[in-house]
Design a protein around this motif. Structure first.
Motif, PDB file in Angstrom:
ATOM      1  N   MET A 120       1.698  33.488 -19.048  1.00  0.00           N
ATOM      2  CA  MET A 120       1.303  32.137 -19.441  1.00  0.00           C
ATOM      3  C   MET A 120       2.451  31.147 -19.224  1.00  0.00           C
ATOM      4  O   MET A 120       2.261  30.038 -18.737  1.00  0.00           O
ATOM      5  N   ILE A 121       3.672  31.565 -19.603  1.00  0.00           N
ATOM      6  CA  ILE A 121       4.829  30.682 -19.434  1.00  0.00           C
ATOM      7  C   ILE A 121       5.092  30.418 -17.958  1.00  0.00           C
ATOM      8  O   ILE A 121       5.355  29.284 -17.551  1.00  0.00           O
ATOM      9  N   GLU A 122       5.007  31.473 -17.138  1.00  0.00           N
ATOM     10  CA  GLU A 122       5.229  31.312 -15.696  1.00  0.00           C
ATOM     11  C   GLU A 122       4.176  30.394 -15.098  1.00  0.00           C
ATOM     12  O   GLU A 122       4.484  29.540 -14.251  1.00  0.00           O
ATOM     13  N   TRP A 123       2.926  30.545 -15.526  1.00  0.00           N
ATOM     14  CA  TRP A 123       1.871  29.668 -15.022  1.00  0.00           C
ATOM     15  C   TRP A 123       2.145  28.225 -15.397  1.00  0.00           C
ATOM     16  O   TRP A 123       1.966  27.308 -14.587  1.00  0.00           O
ATOM     17  N   LEU A 124       2.576  27.990 -16.641  1.00  0.00           N
ATOM     18  CA  LEU A 124       2.840  26.628 -17.092  1.00  0.00           C
ATOM     19  C   LEU A 124       3.933  25.971 -16.262  1.00  0.00           C
ATOM     20  O   LEU A 124       3.859  24.786 -15.956  1.00  0.00           O
ATOM     21  N   PHE A 125       4.929  26.748 -15.870  1.00  0.00           N
ATOM     22  CA  PHE A 125       6.035  26.178 -15.098  1.00  0.00           C
ATOM     23  C   PHE A 125       5.657  25.912 -13.646  1.00  0.00           C
ATOM     24  O   PHE A 125       6.140  24.945 -13.046  1.00  0.00           O
ATOM     25  N   ASP A 126       4.799  26.741 -13.087  1.00  0.00           N
ATOM     26  CA  ASP A 126       4.532  26.660 -11.651  1.00  0.00           C
ATOM     27  C   ASP A 126       3.208  25.987 -11.301  1.00  0.00           C
ATOM     28  O   ASP A 126       3.019  25.592 -10.145  1.00  0.00           O
ATOM     29  N   ALA A 127       2.292  25.871 -12.235  1.00  0.00           N
ATOM     30  CA  ALA A 127       0.948  25.375 -11.919  1.00  0.00           C
ATOM     31  C   ALA A 127       0.973  23.915 -11.490  1.00  0.00           C
ATOM     32  O   ALA A 127       1.643  23.080 -12.104  1.00  0.00           O
ATOM     33  N   THR A 128       0.248  23.612 -10.422  1.00  0.00           N
ATOM     34  CA  THR A 128       0.142  22.245  -9.913  1.00  0.00           C
ATOM     35  C   THR A 128      -1.303  21.952  -9.542  1.00  0.00           C
ATOM     36  O   THR A 128      -2.144  22.856  -9.463  1.00  0.00           O
ATOM     37  N   PHE A 129      -1.590  20.682  -9.329  1.00  0.00           N
ATOM     38  CA  PHE A 129      -2.858  20.283  -8.742  1.00  0.00           C
ATOM     39  C   PHE A 129      -2.555  19.181  -7.742  1.00  0.00           C
ATOM     40  O   PHE A 129      -1.466  18.580  -7.769  1.00  0.00           O
ATOM     41  N   THR A 130      -3.476  18.918  -6.860  1.00  0.00           N
ATOM     42  CA  THR A 130      -3.223  18.015  -5.733  1.00  0.00           C
ATOM     43  C   THR A 130      -3.999  16.723  -5.890  1.00  0.00           C
ATOM     44  O   THR A 130      -5.197  16.741  -6.199  1.00  0.00           O
ATOM     45  N   ILE A 131      -3.304  15.624  -5.689  1.00  0.00           N
ATOM     46  CA  ILE A 131      -3.932  14.304  -5.597  1.00  0.00           C
ATOM     47  C   ILE A 131      -3.473  13.697  -4.278  1.00  0.00           C
ATOM     48  O   ILE A 131      -2.292  13.372  -4.118  1.00  0.00           O
ATOM     49  N   GLY A 132      -4.394  13.555  -3.328  1.00  0.00           N
ATOM     50  CA  GLY A 132      -4.003  13.095  -1.999  1.00  0.00           C
ATOM     51  C   GLY A 132      -3.083  14.111  -1.339  1.00  0.00           C
ATOM     52  O   GLY A 132      -3.441  15.275  -1.174  1.00  0.00           O
ATOM     53  N   ASP A 133      -1.892  13.666  -0.986  1.00  0.00           N
ATOM     54  CA  ASP A 133      -0.915  14.563  -0.373  1.00  0.00           C
ATOM     55  C   ASP A 133       0.140  15.032  -1.363  1.00  0.00           C
ATOM     56  O   ASP A 133       1.122  15.676  -0.973  1.00  0.00           O
ATOM     57  N   GLU A 134      -0.044  14.689  -2.630  1.00  0.00           N
ATOM     58  CA  GLU A 134       0.997  14.967  -3.612  1.00  0.00           C
ATOM     59  C   GLU A 134       0.611  16.133  -4.520  1.00  0.00           C
ATOM     60  O   GLU A 134      -0.546  16.256  -4.946  1.00  0.00           O
ATOM     61  N   GLN A 135       1.614  16.972  -4.808  1.00  0.00           N
ATOM     62  CA  GLN A 135       1.468  18.063  -5.758  1.00  0.00           C
ATOM     63  C   GLN A 135       1.973  17.596  -7.127  1.00  0.00           C
ATOM     64  O   GLN A 135       3.124  17.165  -7.263  1.00  0.00           O
ATOM     65  N   ILE A 136       1.121  17.655  -8.127  1.00  0.00           N
ATOM     66  CA  ILE A 136       1.465  17.207  -9.477  1.00  0.00           C
ATOM     67  C   ILE A 136       1.610  18.423 -10.382  1.00  0.00           C
ATOM     68  O   ILE A 136       0.748  19.304 -10.402  1.00  0.00           O
ATOM     69  N   LEU A 137       2.702  18.487 -11.110  1.00  0.00           N
ATOM     70  CA  LEU A 137       2.911  19.573 -12.051  1.00  0.00           C
ATOM     71  C   LEU A 137       2.026  19.394 -13.287  1.00  0.00           C
ATOM     72  O   LEU A 137       1.984  18.306 -13.874  1.00  0.00           O
ATOM     73  N   TRP A 138       1.366  20.468 -13.687  1.00  0.00           N
ATOM     74  CA  TRP A 138       0.562  20.400 -14.898  1.00  0.00           C
ATOM     75  C   TRP A 138       1.439  20.133 -16.121  1.00  0.00           C
ATOM     76  O   TRP A 138       1.005  19.436 -17.051  1.00  0.00           O
ATOM     77  N   ARG A 139       2.658  20.681 -16.152  1.00  0.00           N
ATOM     78  CA  ARG A 139       3.497  20.465 -17.336  1.00  0.00           C
ATOM     79  C   ARG A 139       3.953  19.006 -17.450  1.00  0.00           C
ATOM     80  O   ARG A 139       4.237  18.536 -18.548  1.00  0.00           O
ATOM     81  N   GLU A 140       3.988  18.294 -16.313  1.00  0.00           N
ATOM     82  CA  GLU A 140       4.281  16.862 -16.396  1.00  0.00           C
ATOM     83  C   GLU A 140       3.120  16.131 -17.060  1.00  0.00           C
ATOM     84  O   GLU A 140       3.318  15.252 -17.911  1.00  0.00           O
ATOM     85  N   VAL A 141       1.897  16.512 -16.685  1.00  0.00           N
ATOM     86  CA  VAL A 141       0.710  15.886 -17.274  1.00  0.00           C
ATOM     87  C   VAL A 141       0.590  16.264 -18.748  1.00  0.00           C
ATOM     88  O   VAL A 141       0.346  15.409 -19.613  1.00  0.00           O
ATOM     89  N   ILE A 142       0.762  17.554 -19.045  1.00  0.00           N
ATOM     90  CA  ILE A 142       0.631  18.016 -20.432  1.00  0.00           C
ATOM     91  C   ILE A 142       1.707  17.396 -21.313  1.00  0.00           C
ATOM     92  O   ILE A 142       1.432  16.976 -22.447  1.00  0.00           O
ATOM     93  N   GLY A 143       2.937  17.314 -20.807  1.00  0.00           N
ATOM     94  CA  GLY A 143       4.013  16.702 -21.576  1.00  0.00           C
ATOM     95  C   GLY A 143       3.725  15.255 -21.905  1.00  0.00           C
ATOM     96  O   GLY A 143       3.955  14.798 -23.028  1.00  0.00           O
ATOM     97  N   ASN A 144       3.184  14.519 -20.922  1.00  0.00           N
ATOM     98  CA  ASN A 144       2.832  13.125 -21.170  1.00  0.00           C
ATOM     99  C   ASN A 144       1.645  13.007 -22.109  1.00  0.00           C
ATOM    100  O   ASN A 144       1.544  12.041 -22.868  1.00  0.00           O
ATOM    101  N   ALA A 145       0.731  13.983 -22.063  1.00  0.00           N
ATOM    102  CA  ALA A 145      -0.408  13.962 -22.991  1.00  0.00           C
ATOM    103  C   ALA A 145       0.078  14.118 -24.428  1.00  0.00           C
ATOM    104  O   ALA A 145      -0.418  13.438 -25.339  1.00  0.00           O
ATOM    105  N   PHE A 146       1.050  15.005 -24.647  1.00  0.00           N
ATOM    106  CA  PHE A 146       1.630  15.132 -25.974  1.00  0.00           C
ATOM    107  C   PHE A 146       2.326  13.830 -26.378  1.00  0.00           C
ATOM    108  O   PHE A 146       2.260  13.414 -27.536  1.00  0.00           O
ATOM    109  N   GLY A 147       2.998  13.186 -25.419  1.00  0.00           N
ATOM    110  CA  GLY A 147       3.651  11.908 -25.722  1.00  0.00           C
ATOM    111  C   GLY A 147       2.651  10.846 -26.118  1.00  0.00           C
ATOM    112  O   GLY A 147       2.895  10.052 -27.032  1.00  0.00           O
ATOM    113  N   LEU A 148       1.502  10.822 -25.422  1.00  0.00           N
ATOM    114  CA  LEU A 148       0.463   9.855 -25.759  1.00  0.00           C
ATOM    115  C   LEU A 148      -0.107  10.129 -27.144  1.00  0.00           C
ATOM    116  O   LEU A 148      -0.336   9.203 -27.935  1.00  0.00           O
ATOM    117  N   ALA A 149      -0.322  11.413 -27.456  1.00  0.00           N
ATOM    118  CA  ALA A 149      -0.821  11.769 -28.785  1.00  0.00           C
ATOM    119  C   ALA A 149       0.178  11.362 -29.865  1.00  0.00           C
ATOM    120  O   ALA A 149      -0.204  10.875 -30.933  1.00  0.00           O
TER     121      ALA A 149
END
Length: 232
Positions: A1-30
């Motif tokens: 689970m930890i390895e997946w969290l560090f490496d998991a990405t998704f694609t928007i256009g030509d860019e690879q976005i880290l899930w932990r960047e999105v999740i970290g910002n979601a916690f910040g928003l909360a």
């Protein structure tokens, strides 16, 4: 689970976005939402987001050399954690004192929130402005020497603004929301140019959110002031 969290990405256009960047910002928003509602849980939730984002902005340390390290952004996550512990303790004490007002132990009419918003004094406002300018000027050469992303002054500005806004939130100053607006205005173009697209887009949302938070706290302050009984 930890390895997946560090490496998991998704694609928007030509860019690879880290899930932990999105999740970290979601916690910040909360955390920001909890702060607007003056809830003590806002602080520990924010700390979780800070830890995740620290791993994002120091990508080279955690095996991701595809994007530039943002030393100011990484440093501010460490700062957030330290100041959040202070804010957490301060808001818990305020809530405890509110609950003790009622002998029957029930929640008082204030809802036992963690803070009672109020305007900073003029000396405190002068401190905020002075610390913002002086801190940015002092940190810019330091961040540049450490190899932070250009323009380095913007990274320093975001760091100082984040420090002062978090401290202002802990103290209950209504003005702290406006400091966040100043941070967002610089942070959006800086992070976008550095390739941190998820965080940059989140900053756009934060900018609107902080303006709402400012007026919410302003109204709370007026309501609490009007509820104070006249002397005598």
């Amino acid at each position: 689970m930890i390895e997946w969290l560090f490496d998991a990405t998704f694609t928007i256009g030509d860019e690879q976005i880290l899930w932990r960047e999105v999740i970290g910002n979601a916690f910040g928003l909360a955390s920001a939402l909890g702060g607007m509602r003056r809830k003590v849980w806002a602080w520990p939730v924010g700390i979780v987001g800070n830890v995740l984002l620290l791993t994002v902005f120091l990508g080279s340390v955690f095996g991701d050399a595809s994007r530039a390290d943002m030393l100011g952004q990484a440093g501010r996550q460490v700062m957030f954690i330290a100041v959040s512990v202070y804010g957490w303790m301060r808001w818990r004490e305020t809530r405890r004192q509110d609950l003790e007002v009622r002998a029957d132990g029930k929640v008082p009419s204030s809802g036992a929130e963690g803070v009672h918003p109020h305007w900073a004094t003029w000396p405190q406002r002068a401190f905020l402005v002075g610390a913002m300018v002086v801190g940015t000027l002092a940190l810019t050469p330091l961040f540049r020497a450490l190899g932070s992303y250009e323009p380095v002054w913007a990274d320093a500005w975001i760091f100082m603004g984040s420090l002062l806004a978090t401290y202002g939130m802990a103290r209950g100053w209504v003005e702290f929301w406006l400091v966040w607006v100043a941070v967002d205005l610089v942070g959006v173009p800086l992070l976008w140019s550095a390739g941190y697209f998820a965080t940059s887009l989140m900053y756009v949302f934060y900018g609107a959110f902080t303006l709402v938070g400012f007026f919410v706290w302003w109204r709370v302050h007026r309501r609490e002031q009007s509820a104070v009984p006249e002397p005598g």
